[in-house]
Design an enzyme around this catalytic site. Structure first.
Site, PDB file in Angstrom:
ATOM      1  CG  ASN A 119       0.975  -5.165   5.362  1.00 29.14           C
ATOM      2  OD1 ASN A 119       1.090  -4.532   5.485  1.00 29.14           O
ATOM      3  ND2 ASN A 119       0.192  -5.891   6.455  1.00 29.14           N
ATOM      4  CE  LYS A 150       4.976  -2.937   4.993  1.00 25.90           C
ATOM      5  NZ  LYS A 150       4.656  -1.875   6.007  1.00 25.90           N
ATOM      6  NE  ARG A 206      -3.404  -1.736  12.049  1.00 26.90           N
ATOM      7  CZ  ARG A 206      -4.417  -1.605  11.737  1.00 26.90           C
ATOM      8  NH1 ARG A 206      -5.438  -0.173  11.996  1.00 26.90           N
ATOM      9  NH2 ARG A 206      -4.834  -1.908  10.131  1.00 26.90           N
ATOM     10  CB  CYS A 208       7.582   4.471   6.677  1.00 23.53           C
ATOM     11  SG  CYS A 208       7.307   4.970   7.850  1.00 23.53           S
TER      12      CYS A 208
END
Ligand code: FMN
Length: 303
Positions: free
Chosen positions: A208, A149, A233, A110
């Protein structure tokens, strides 16, 4: 949990709550991540069995707000994603939910300032010792699989080095978002750099980035060599992206999403945010439907 050959709903803040996870699974997602929840918040919560809904709720003490809701139907596929910068706090937080989920994942990608300033998310990418501490502490103390991730680092060589270190901690899988920290969502995902990680690791890598149609799944598999693919998305805009039969009209998906939000008493903020994102992508918030969603204060208004 088996991480090979899986279609995965990506973690998405405010979006990845129970209704969207169940919907994505109905359309074909094998593994569904919840939204990132910060460990600081989790340690202030209680685990409550909600007999009325048939759910397990993680509820913030005092405010009674539901921070995470899951149900037995998704027990074998739901991944709890956590934001953390500290191994001890991460463990304490994970212990509250680990028996109700299929895996615990740590967000190391993030780029938001809130995460970075707290030493979480992408800030971890430059702190391999902290990564090691967090992952090994969780691995040693939990019976639940642990994953993480990441985003790509500046060079492919650096990403592969970090991925190798992560693999050594004993994680069950590694999800790689094919963008670098300064990249914007509109920048194309670098599938070739995910391929370098896939080639270097034995542990399953979940690729991803930029999957918007079912056909893209085969394209990213061919380009990266990964057998498991994560979609964010594409699934937010139309959760039937996971269906091998092709996407359903988004209005149909939207109705089913609202129905599930009501059935599972989803937080209004989450349903509203998700609907706004869907409408912004397919239509326009200035149209009557968009305006009505913006004005809504309850699930009934939204319906
Ligand atoms: N990534 C995380 O690791 N944790 C999150 O909580 C999270 N929240 C997101 C919320 C939204 C609305 C979006 C669009 C993305 C979020 N991401 C989060 C990043 C996605 O999981 C994913 O890595 C990124 O969008 C690239 O995938 P895509 O090209 O399929 O959208």
């Amino acid at each position: 949990m088996d991480y090979n050959n899986k279609l995965v709903l990506a973690p998405m803040v405010r979006v990845g709550t129970l209704p969207l996870r169940l919907l994505a699974a109905e359309y074909g997602a094998d593994i569904t991540y919840g939204e990132e929840i910060i460990d600081h918040k989790l340690v202030k919560c209680d685990r409550i069995v909600n007999d009325y809904l048939g759910t397990i709720d993680v509820v913030e003490k005092g405010t009674q707000s539901v921070v995470f809701r899951t149900c037995p139907e998704e027990h074998n596929r739901v991944v709890f994603q956590m934001g953390t910068s500290d191994a001890v706090r991460a463990l304490k937080a994970a212990q509250l939910v680990c028996n109700d989920v299929a895996a615990v994942d740590i967000n190391m990608g993030c780029p938001r300032s809130f995460s970075i300033s707290g030493g979480m998310g992408a800030a971890l990418l430059s702190k391999p010792e902290t990564i090691h501490d967090i992952l090994t502490t969780l691995k040693r103390n939990l019976n639940t699989p642990v994953t993480c991730k990441i985003r790509l680092l500046k060079t492919s060589h650096d990403t592969v080095e970090l991925a190798r270190q992560i693999e050594k901690t004993g994680v069950s899988a590694l999800a790689v978002h094919g963008r670098k920290v300064p990249d914007r969502p509109r920048d194309p995902a670098k599938w070739n750099e995910i391929a370098d990680v896939v080639a270097a690791l034995s542990v399953p890598v979940i690729a991803n980035g930029d999957v918007f149609d079912y056909e893209d799944i085969q394209r990213i598999k061919n380009a990266t060599g990964a057998s498991s693919i994560m979609v964010a998305r594409g699934a937010l805009w139309n959760a039937s992206v996971f269906s091998p039969k092709g996407k359903l009209p988004w209005e149909e998906v939207k109705k089913e999403y609202v129905r599930k939000s009501i059935l599972w008493d989803n937080e209004v903020k989450s349903t509203k945010h998700t609907l706004k994102e869907m409408i912004m992508h397919h239509s326009c918030l200035e149209f009557p439907e968009g305006k009505a969603v913006i004005k809504s204060e309850t699930l009934v208004d939204l319906a």
